[in-house]
Design a protein around this motif. Structure first.
Motif, PDB file in Angstrom:
ATOM      1  N   SER A  60      59.584  47.202 145.021  1.00 28.66           N
ATOM      2  CA  SER A  60      58.232  46.676 145.217  1.00 28.66           C
ATOM      3  C   SER A  60      57.920  46.409 146.686  1.00 28.66           C
ATOM      4  O   SER A  60      56.864  45.848 146.998  1.00 28.66           O
ATOM      5  N   SER A  95      55.975  36.511 152.838  1.00 29.73           N
ATOM      6  CA  SER A  95      55.705  37.928 152.590  1.00 29.73           C
ATOM      7  C   SER A  95      56.622  38.430 151.477  1.00 29.73           C
ATOM      8  O   SER A  95      57.543  37.737 151.039  1.00 29.73           O
ATOM      9  N   GLY A  96      56.387  39.672 151.033  1.00 30.27           N
ATOM     10  CA  GLY A  96      57.208  40.233 149.966  1.00 30.27           C
ATOM     11  C   GLY A  96      58.670  40.320 150.339  1.00 30.27           C
ATOM     12  O   GLY A  96      59.562  39.998 149.551  1.00 30.27           O
ATOM     13  N   VAL A 100      57.899  37.728 142.970  1.00 31.96           N
ATOM     14  CA  VAL A 100      56.715  36.930 142.663  1.00 31.96           C
ATOM     15  C   VAL A 100      56.824  36.318 141.272  1.00 31.96           C
ATOM     16  O   VAL A 100      56.530  35.143 141.057  1.00 31.96           O
ATOM     17  N   SER A 101      57.270  37.118 140.308  1.00 28.06           N
ATOM     18  CA  SER A 101      57.367  36.625 138.936  1.00 28.06           C
ATOM     19  C   SER A 101      58.674  35.895 138.668  1.00 28.06           C
ATOM     20  O   SER A 101      58.766  35.122 137.705  1.00 28.06           O
ATOM     21  N   ARG A 130      60.193  36.832 150.369  1.00 29.02           N
ATOM     22  CA  ARG A 130      60.433  36.342 148.998  1.00 29.02           C
ATOM     23  C   ARG A 130      61.688  36.972 148.412  1.00 29.02           C
ATOM     24  O   ARG A 130      62.445  36.305 147.694  1.00 29.02           O
ATOM     25  N   GLN A 131      61.915  38.241 148.712  1.00 28.64           N
ATOM     26  CA  GLN A 131      63.118  38.860 148.184  1.00 28.64           C
ATOM     27  C   GLN A 131      64.363  38.300 148.857  1.00 28.64           C
ATOM     28  O   GLN A 131      65.431  38.208 148.236  1.00 28.64           O
ATOM     29  N   ASP A 150      60.973  41.865 140.916  1.00 25.03           N
ATOM     30  CA  ASP A 150      59.743  41.283 141.443  1.00 25.03           C
ATOM     31  C   ASP A 150      59.951  39.808 141.757  1.00 25.03           C
ATOM     32  O   ASP A 150      59.981  38.974 140.842  1.00 25.03           O
ATOM     33  N   PRO A 203      56.160  29.352 141.132  1.00 26.01           N
ATOM     34  CA  PRO A 203      55.154  29.115 142.172  1.00 26.01           C
ATOM     35  C   PRO A 203      54.893  27.634 142.433  1.00 26.01           C
ATOM     36  O   PRO A 203      54.320  27.278 143.463  1.00 26.01           O
ATOM     37  N   PRO A 219      56.560  29.896 147.372  1.00 29.30           N
ATOM     38  CA  PRO A 219      56.640  31.362 147.392  1.00 29.30           C
ATOM     39  C   PRO A 219      55.407  32.061 147.949  1.00 29.30           C
ATOM     40  O   PRO A 219      55.534  33.089 148.632  1.00 29.30           O
ATOM     41  N   HIS A 220      54.196  31.521 147.686  1.00 38.54           N
ATOM     42  CA  HIS A 220      52.987  32.209 148.146  1.00 38.54           C
ATOM     43  C   HIS A 220      52.848  32.185 149.669  1.00 38.54           C
ATOM     44  O   HIS A 220      52.019  32.914 150.223  1.00 38.54           O
TER      45      HIS A 220
END
Length: 320
Positions: free
Chosen positions: A169, A141-142, A87-88, A145-146, A85, A92, A137-138
């Motif tokens: 994810s 997109s997913g 995001v984690s 971020r990856q 993930d 941020p 990061p926000h």
């Protein structure tokens, strides 16, 4: 170790039990299994986030836990991880450029301007733009971020990258983009991957060899083509039968068990994964195995090699 609520006796949890694997430089070893089988625990031991209670992990013949101080200090530059993930795993409050550059700052690689230039160049290599350095990061997109997470893992030019379900994810279309990126970077930098997933279709797309894990133990290990053409362990066959296939005709061909002369289709597994705190005696897969024999319920199966380069842990291949 866990303390039961109404007992003074602790119960022992073996998340990874007697697992032995080897990775060849420049290749990808796929590790597949259901959630809770110990894949991520093994990944964290490889990158020294967890220490094993017994056994060892070797890199170029040296222990990553008991090697020389100089060797252990070099490991962050040689072994990196892409987490599931982004995001984690991304801060941020820090721009993605600073997150990637942090390890270069710690190791004082070049001047500050050289470090930033190196990060911006890598951002472009993973499909982003140099001006993304200052974004957070926000703002991504997913899939983007990856890509940042991949860049952070590659900034020190490691020998080994552990990919712990890096696309699970993401949307299917974005998964393909990230998988193609990993393949492109492997070819460009001669990287070695330990690729962990619960999805055999994804593992089959990226791997040279595949190891199948169940309840903390290895069930089967083989080159990708051999495992898909003729899976030996009933659990591997069950996983293959669950791989989604678009066309009905292809599904029937894909799910047919090579060892079944009648050409029957694989059946779905019954029951749930047993608790690792109370694994069944004998073969850990015996409560769910459609081919279970009496010996499977009492004796742990040996690790054997019925075919060259193709190993399995199953009593089916030890009985006369």
């Amino acid at each position: 170790m866990r303390q039961p609520l109404f007992s003074s006796a602790p119960s022992l949890l073996r998340a990874v039990d007697n697992v032995s694997l080897s990775l060849c430089r420049g290749q990808t070893l796929g590790l597949v299994g259901e959630s809770g089988c110990g894949k991520s625990t093994l990944a964290r031991m490889v990158v020294r986030l967890l220490a094993p209670s017994s056994g060892d992990i070797l890199l170029d013949g040296q222990s990553v836990f008991h090697g020389s101080a100089e060797f252990i200090q070099s490991l962050p530059g040689r072994v990196q991880m892409v987490f599931q993930d982004p995001v984690s795993s991304l801060n941020p409050r820090r721009s993605v450029g600073r997150s990637i550059q942090e390890v270069l700052d710690i190791h004082k690689e070049g001047t500050r301007s050289e470090r930033r230039e190196r990060v911006e160049h890598l951002l472009e290599q993973v499909g982003l733009r140099a001006e993304h350095y200052t974004r957070y990061p926000h703002e991504f997109s997913g899939g983007q971020r990856q890509r940042v997470a991949v860049a952070r893992a590659l900034i020190m030019r490691p020998d080994l990258v552990v990919c712990d379900e890096p696309v699970s994810s993401l949307d299917v279309s974005v998964q393909a983009q990230v998988l193609n990126l990993l393949d492109e970077m492997q070819q460009r930098l001669n990287l070695t991957y330990l690729f962990i997933s619960h999805d055999l279709a994804v593992v089959g797309h990226v791997s040279d060899h595949i190891a199948v894990m169940y309840l903390g133990r290895l069930m089967e290990h083989a080159p990708k083509d051999a495992l898909f053409a003729a899976p030996l362990h009933p659990y591997t066959r069950a996983l293959l039968s669950a791989v989604p296939v678009a066309r009905v005709r292809e599904r029937k061909a894909y799910q047919r068990l090579p060892s079944d002369p009648a050409g029957n289709l694989a059946v779905d597994l019954a029951g749930d994964l047993p608790s690792p705190l109370a694994p069944p005696p004998g073969c850990p897969f015996n409560p769910r195995c459609p081919e279970c024999m009496p010996v499977c319920r009492t004796d742990a199966p040996p690790w054997i090699q019925p075919q060259a380069g193709h190993s399995v842990c199953c009593h089916l291949y030890t009985q006369p």
